[in-house]
Design a protein around this motif. Structure first.
Motif, PDB file in Angstrom:
ATOM      1  N   THR A  20       1.805   1.548  -3.465  1.00 40.37           N
ATOM      2  CA  THR A  20       1.056   2.033  -4.433  1.00 40.37           C
ATOM      3  C   THR A  20       0.630   3.587  -4.100  1.00 40.37           C
ATOM      4  OG1 THR A  20      -0.790   0.921  -3.410  1.00 40.37           O
ATOM      5  CG2 THR A  20       0.092  -0.237  -5.142  1.00 40.37           C
ATOM      6  N   THR A  21       0.681   4.057  -2.970  1.00 36.03           N
ATOM      7  CA  THR A  21       0.553   5.331  -2.659  1.00 36.03           C
ATOM      8  C   THR A  21       1.324   6.405  -3.575  1.00 36.03           C
ATOM      9  OG1 THR A  21      -0.276   4.799  -0.447  1.00 36.03           O
ATOM     10  CG2 THR A  21       0.605   7.081  -0.821  1.00 36.03           C
TER      11      THR A  21
ATOM     12  N   SER B  64      -5.015   4.050  -3.901  1.00 36.15           N
ATOM     13  CA  SER B  64      -4.527   2.766  -3.334  1.00 36.15           C
ATOM     14  C   SER B  64      -5.423   2.156  -2.269  1.00 36.15           C
ATOM     15  CB  SER B  64      -3.161   3.109  -2.461  1.00 36.15           C
ATOM     16  OG  SER B  64      -2.639   2.192  -1.891  1.00 36.15           O
TER      17      SER B  64
ATOM     18  N   SER C 249       0.801  -1.345   0.220  1.00 37.11           N
ATOM     19  CA  SER C 249      -0.108  -0.018   0.007  1.00 37.11           C
ATOM     20  C   SER C 249       0.869   1.149   0.016  1.00 37.11           C
ATOM     21  CB  SER C 249      -0.868   0.132   1.314  1.00 37.11           C
ATOM     22  OG  SER C 249      -1.899  -0.986   1.196  1.00 37.11           O
TER      23      SER C 249
END
Length: 593
Positions: free
Chosen positions: A476-477, A485, A473
């Motif tokens: 993906t942020t 995300s 996460s």
């Protein structure tokens, strides 16, 4: 003529290469004297080009009559022996391919690491449904041709190729454009478990004149398609065409030399006059030897995985080849491919942090091995703590320290991206289209294997899945933003509720904690310095024991309705508040110095 050279030939783990070519009319007996190793000898036939792989330095000494001449050779270069101005005199010349690359110290250290062994390129041979003969006939014919081609390729590149399997595919008889046929072949056929699929299509009858007899899309592209059906084309010419296309697969471009297998037009009866003596020109021998050495020593599977120094050198060589054949697009196309996969500053710096983590993993693994030997047991010994939260703490701090040494403004992003790649042992990010290309550029296949084989499983709150969710996460942020995300994590849990392990609010808590962690680092509210000193799993992820998990679709629907239900929103808001209530985030809101 006796030629003496310092170096070693075809050593399987060497990381440097030069090419020696013989442009005299007599065989060249080359004695190779590697620095710190025993000598060996090879014979280079007239017109032949041979790659020489070596580890440290390479010197060349050749002798004529009573005179000896000695030179130090530069890596990634081509030299040829030719006659001098005096009768019977010979000299060594270097082909001008631009300035020689100097590897940076960090890359020199990488080259010294234990190589990943990949003994061969495995190939799948296929014919389409228009092949007129029985399998026992076409298979024997194609296997024999491939074996001859593989011998030529190995002699020039140092890499071995073997047939993994044979098969067929159904080609569309209405397609009469070669590029569309190649695209169809790629869609219909999977090379796996091999690396390369070579298709022989009998759908096309090869016409007289200049026609497209075969092709691939570029270096290390896993598909080659060849036209097979024509009574006018002899087997020797079919062999040359196969070697030509495999040469393209290994990075060779078209050559102006008329007797090179890489000349743009494989016609004019040259192969019929030359018989079975198929050879690469010196420059293309260097190109395929450079790629072949990376395949053998480090197991690369894509052009992007080549070291930056070799990509730069190859781009330089393609530029020179394009000048020699300005009307031929092959070299220019290959140069563009190289530039397209060359690393941006963020890619390089993410790789630098990731490489540091791989080194740490190797060292930690060696400590465990030494402990096992000391205790005389094969049992697994936790290096830090039983649940491995301390492993995670150590890795995050090490990554932050490595990122602190970066000079650009990419340090926070490189830190988060490298951790996400390193912690993802499920290839989730590699399969996610928005992030897969970036990861291919950053992480080499050999390093990936090291990480998977030698990484002591990191955990958060004693669970490996929570650590994975947290750092994926965070990755993906950086890649797609915090809101996206969050949506991605929610969609994954929703899918798990319907066909997986069930919806997990513990996983959602780890997702949310990873997003908040990344946002604070990116906003410089959490500096890399404070992370390097004080990161701990307990500080950044709250306890999850009271959060519901393993909710199947029906049970989830009873309690929380759907994705848009206010009850679900309320529970997710409660989890976010739980994360934000951690002391570290309270301090982060005031900006940690």
């Amino acid at each position: 003529m006796l030629i003496v050279a310092s170096g070693t030939f075809s050593a399987p783990a060497m990381a440097k290469v030069v090419v020696l070519a013989n442009r005299t009319t007599s065989p060249a007996i080359v004695v190779l004297l590697p620095s710190g190793q025993l000598s060996t000898s090879i014979s280079i036939a007239p017109g032949e080009s041979r790659p020489v792989f070596f580890d440290k330095a390479l010197r060349v000494r050749y002798q004529e009559s009573r005179m000896q001449r000695e030179y130090k050779l530069d890596e990634s270069s081509v030299y040829f022996f030719t006659y001098g101005t005096q009768p019977g005199a010979i000299r060594l010349e270097k082909i001008g391919l631009g300035a020689d690359p100097n590897l940076v110290e960090a890359e020199k250290e990488k080259l010294a690491k234990t190589p990943f062994e990949m003994p061969a390129i495995h190939v799948k041979l296929l014919v389409d449904d228009d092949e007129p003969t029985h399998q026992r006939i076409w298979e024997a014919r194609l296997r024999a041709r491939f074996e001859d081609a593989a011998e030529i390729i190995e002699r020039h590149s140092g890499v071995r190729m073997v047939v993994d399997s044979v098969s067929t595919w159904d080609s569309d008889d209405l397609v009469n454009d070669f590029s569309r046929s190649l695209r169809e072949f790629e869609q219909e056929v999977s090379p796996q478990p091999a690396l390369l699929a070579i298709g022989f299509s009998s759908q096309y009858r090869i016409a007289r004149g200049r026609v497209h007899l075969g092709g691939t899309r570029g270096a290390l592209h896993p598909y080659i398609l060849l036209k097979e059906r024509s009574p006018q084309v002899r087997e020797a010419e079919r062999l040359e065409l196969l070697v030509h296309e495999i040469g393209h697969y290994l990075g060779a471009a078209h050559s102006p030399e008329p007797f090179s297998v890489m000349r743009p037009v494989i016609s004019g009866g040259k192969q019929r006059r030359l018989g079975s003596h198929i050879q690469f020109d010196p420059v293309n021998t260097l190109l395929i030897a450079m790629v072949g050495d990376e395949i053998r020593s480090r197991g690369i599977r894509s052009l992007a995985s080549l070291p930056e120094s070799k990509k730069n050198r190859m781009a330089e060589i393609y530029g020179v080849l394009h000048k020699s054949l300005p009307d031929d697009p092959a070299a220019a196309n290959y140069q563009q491919l190289i530039r397209r996969v060359s690393a941006s500053p963020l890619v390089k710096e993410t790789h630098q942090v990731l490489d540091h983590l791989v080194v740490v993993a190797k060292l930690r693994h060696q400590i465990v091995v030494n402990q096992q030997k000391a205790l005389g047991t094969k049992a697994s010994i936790p290096l830090f703590s039983k649940n491995h939260d301390a492993v995670t703490n150590s890795l995050v701090r090490q990554a932050a320290k490595a990122a602190q040494g970066l000079k650009s403004g990419n340090a926070p992003r490189a830190f988060l991206l490298a951790l996400g790649i390193f912690m993802d042992d499920t290839d989730t990010l590699r399969r996610f289209p928005p992030t897969s290309r970036f990861i291919t550029l950053v992480e080499r296949d050999a390093d990936r294997l090291v990480q998977l084989q030698k990484l002591d499983q990191p955990t958060m709150r004693g669970r490996a899945d929570l650590a994975r969710h947290f750092f994926i996460s965070a990755f993906t942020t950086v890649a797609i933003g915090g809101k996206n995300s969050h949506k991605l994590g929610l969609a994954k849990e929703w899918a798990d509720a319907h066909q997986g392990s069930g919806f997990s609010f513990a996983d959602m808590a780890a997702n949310q904690a990873g997003i908040l962690f990344a946002e604070r680092v990116l906003a410089d509210q959490l500096t890399l310095a404070i992370v390097a000193q004080n990161f701990s799993c307990e500080a950044f992820l709250p306890p999850v024991d009271d959060l519901q998990e393993n909710l199947a679709a029906e049970e989830f629907k009873k309690q929380f309705g759907s994705i848009d239900d206010p009850r679900l929103s309320a529970e997710l808001n409660r989890i976010e508040a739980l994360v934000l209530s951690l002391p570290i985030y309270q301090l982060a809101n005031k900006k940690i110095p």
